[in-house]
Design an enzyme around this catalytic site. Structure first.
Site, mmCIF file in Angstrom:
data_model
loop_
_atom_site.group_PDB
_atom_site.id
_atom_site.type_symbol
_atom_site.label_atom_id
_atom_site.label_comp_id
_atom_site.label_asym_id
_atom_site.label_seq_id
_atom_site.Cartn_x
_atom_site.Cartn_y
_atom_site.Cartn_z
ATOM 1 C CB SER A 144 32.732 46.556 15.735
ATOM 2 O OG SER A 144 33.160 45.468 14.966
ATOM 3 C CE1 TYR A 157 28.858 46.605 12.141
ATOM 4 C CE2 TYR A 157 30.935 45.938 11.979
ATOM 5 C CZ TYR A 157 29.748 46.214 12.588
ATOM 6 O OH TYR A 157 29.621 45.943 13.952
ATOM 7 C CB ALA A 159 33.141 53.486 6.793
HETATM 8 N N1 LIG Z 1 27.018 40.404 17.292
HETATM 9 C C1 LIG Z 1 28.212 40.474 16.896
HETATM 10 O O1 LIG Z 1 29.398 39.603 16.559
HETATM 11 C C2 LIG Z 1 28.847 42.039 17.099
HETATM 12 C C3 LIG Z 1 30.251 42.253 16.947
HETATM 13 C C4 LIG Z 1 30.669 43.435 17.102
HETATM 14 C C5 LIG Z 1 29.912 44.385 17.315
HETATM 15 N N2 LIG Z 1 28.595 44.300 17.393
HETATM 16 C C6 LIG Z 1 27.428 45.332 17.530
HETATM 17 O O2 LIG Z 1 26.729 45.284 18.581
HETATM 18 C C7 LIG Z 1 25.640 46.110 18.351
HETATM 19 C C8 LIG Z 1 24.292 45.212 18.536
HETATM 20 O O3 LIG Z 1 24.157 44.047 17.629
HETATM 21 P P1 LIG Z 1 23.584 42.502 18.048
HETATM 22 O O4 LIG Z 1 24.974 42.031 17.813
HETATM 23 O O5 LIG Z 1 23.059 42.594 19.237
HETATM 24 O O6 LIG Z 1 22.917 42.313 16.663
HETATM 25 P P2 LIG Z 1 21.169 42.308 16.579
HETATM 26 O O7 LIG Z 1 20.670 41.181 17.414
HETATM 27 O O8 LIG Z 1 21.055 42.278 15.107
HETATM 28 O O9 LIG Z 1 20.746 43.614 17.032
HETATM 29 C C9 LIG Z 1 20.901 44.885 16.432
HETATM 30 C C10 LIG Z 1 19.812 45.798 17.130
HETATM 31 O O10 LIG Z 1 19.937 47.134 16.416
HETATM 32 C C11 LIG Z 1 18.642 47.656 15.904
HETATM 33 N N3 LIG Z 1 18.564 48.328 14.836
HETATM 34 C C12 LIG Z 1 18.944 48.016 13.571
HETATM 35 N N4 LIG Z 1 18.736 49.157 12.767
HETATM 36 C C13 LIG Z 1 18.003 49.920 13.658
HETATM 37 C C14 LIG Z 1 17.367 51.362 13.423
HETATM 38 N N5 LIG Z 1 17.395 51.906 11.920
HETATM 39 N N6 LIG Z 1 16.916 52.067 14.313
HETATM 40 C C15 LIG Z 1 16.912 51.380 15.716
HETATM 41 N N7 LIG Z 1 17.283 50.298 15.932
HETATM 42 C C16 LIG Z 1 17.944 49.618 14.701
HETATM 43 C C17 LIG Z 1 17.790 46.130 15.831
HETATM 44 O O11 LIG Z 1 16.275 46.404 15.944
HETATM 45 P P3 LIG Z 1 15.147 46.497 15.011
HETATM 46 O O12 LIG Z 1 15.550 45.808 13.661
HETATM 47 O O13 LIG Z 1 14.049 46.128 15.669
HETATM 48 O O14 LIG Z 1 15.097 48.093 14.903
HETATM 49 C C18 LIG Z 1 18.361 45.495 16.938
HETATM 50 O O15 LIG Z 1 17.670 45.552 18.169
HETATM 51 C C19 LIG Z 1 25.893 46.619 16.852
HETATM 52 O O16 LIG Z 1 26.276 47.906 16.887
HETATM 53 C C20 LIG Z 1 26.775 45.937 16.388
HETATM 54 O O17 LIG Z 1 27.460 46.568 15.422
HETATM 55 C C21 LIG Z 1 27.896 43.138 17.350
#
Ligand SMILES: NC(=O)c1ccc[n+]([C@@H]2O[C@H](COP(=O)([O-])OP(=O)(O)OC[C@H]3O[C@@H](n4cnc5c(N)ncnc54)[C@H](OP(=O)(O)O)[C@@H]3O)[C@@H](O)[C@H]2O)c1
Length: 282
Positions: A144, A157, A159
């Site tokens: 991120s 987050y 960290a």
């Molecule tokens: N969206 C943004 O603005 C943004 C910005 C910067 C970085 N990111 C990064 O992008 C990545 C994906 O996020 P996203 O935006 O696509 O959000 P999202 O739609 O909430 O997806 C997060 C995914 O992580 C999975 N997850 C959460 N806890 C888990 C666990 N204990 N074991 C296995 N899977 C787990 C969730 O699946 P389950 O709940 O089914 O386990 C879900 O599939 C993350 O690492 C996030 O930090 C996102």
């Protein structure tokens, strides 16, 4: 990148049940890849598997909690048992908690954030490594811009994402001799379920309110996935989206100014969230 750059490659995508991971899985499948989908929500994973098959690839859903080391080992073992190799690991699973440190009643949510975002990626990478060395494969770490800059009320987050950079930047050097690449991705905001799932100090998800921070021109998960796959294919070192470069330079040259920029950004975000929430109630 050719339209079938990942054809017949075997890829594990963690966090594949929604958002960026879901889009990555479907795009990989569209290129003819064999995609292994990992996350906790089995029902959603099966739906993504169907979408992957419709897109033209093979898909296998393996419900996995990446915070559990043994489940990460089983994920890799089952992948190799079914598809006989592994070419790409995308460490994408992630979550966040929004709270001031002083407001937590204990540190269990802090620990959980590190367990999922950081150790989840370490576990999957560790177990996948022998197979990736064999295939001269690729590792992607979805971090991120929060892995580059401070952000208040979000310290677990931030960290966990800073820790990812330390780990994967070091691993990249270790793996050079094996021809395994490490690509770190730093997205800016992407429209996904992420901000709805963000928890407060008691672990309660923000729900629909989380989406109120979005504005019209924010990146879609599909666009983000395209950028990630291109970078992985080209074995790029790091991709920073949005104002990432400016943040990196400010942190280096004027960290105090960066703190003030972050505060101004936070205030503008809270204002937009309140305005959007009022508009949706009207
Ligand atoms: N969206 C943004 O603005 C943004 C910005 C910067 C970085 N990111 C990064 O992008 C990545 C994906 O996020 P996203 O935006 O696509 O959000 P999202 O739609 O909430 O997806 C997060 C995914 O992580 C999975 N997850 C959460 N806890 C888990 C666990 N204990 N074991 C296995 N899977 C787990 C969730 O699946 P389950 O709940 O089914 O386990 C879900 O599939 C993350 O690492 C996030 O930090 C996102």
């Amino acid at each position: 990148m050719k339209a079938d750059a990942f054809r017949d490659q075997v890829a594990i995508v963690t966090g594949a049940s929604s958002g960026i991971g879901r889009a990555l899985a479907i795009q990989l499948a569209g290129q003819g890849a064999k995609v292994v989908l990992a996350a906790r929500r089995a029902g959603l994973l099966e739906q993504v598997a169907v979408a992957c098959r419709q897109a033209g690839g093979e898909a296998l859903a393996i419900p996995t909690d990446v915070a559990d080391k043994d489940q990460c080992r089983a994920l890799v073992e089952k992948t190799v048992a079914v598809f006989h190799r592994l070419d790409l690991l995308v460490n994408n699973a992630g979550l966040a908690v929004i709270a001031r440190l002083e407001d937590y009643s204990d540190l269990s949510l802090f620990q959980h954030t590190m367990d999922v975002n950081f150790f989840g990626a370490v576990y999957c990478t560790y177990y996948a490594l022998p197979h990736l060395v064999r295939s001269h494969g690729r590792i992607v770490a979805v971090s991120s811009l929060g892995g580059k800059a401070p952000f208040p009320y979000n310290s677990p987050y931030i960290a966990s994402k800073f820790a990812m950079h330390g780990f994967f930047d070091s691993l990249r050097i270790e793996l050079q001799r094996h021809g395994v690449s490490v690509t770190i991705i730093c997205p800016y905001w992407v429209v996904t379920g992420f901000h709805e799932a963000q928890m407060d100090k008691d672990g309660v998800p923000r729900g629909a309110r989380g989406r109120a921070i979005y504005s019209k021109n924010m990146m879609t998960s599909e666009r983000c996935a395209q950028i990630i796959l291109q970078a992985a294919y080209q074995r790029q070192r790091e991709v920073m989206m949005g104002p990432g470069r400016m943040i990196a330079w400010l942190k280096l040259l004027a960290p105090g100014l960066l703190d003030r920029v972050v505060i101004a950004f936070l205030k503008a975000t809270v204002r937009r969230e309140q305005e959007n929430a009022l508009r949706s109630q009207a």
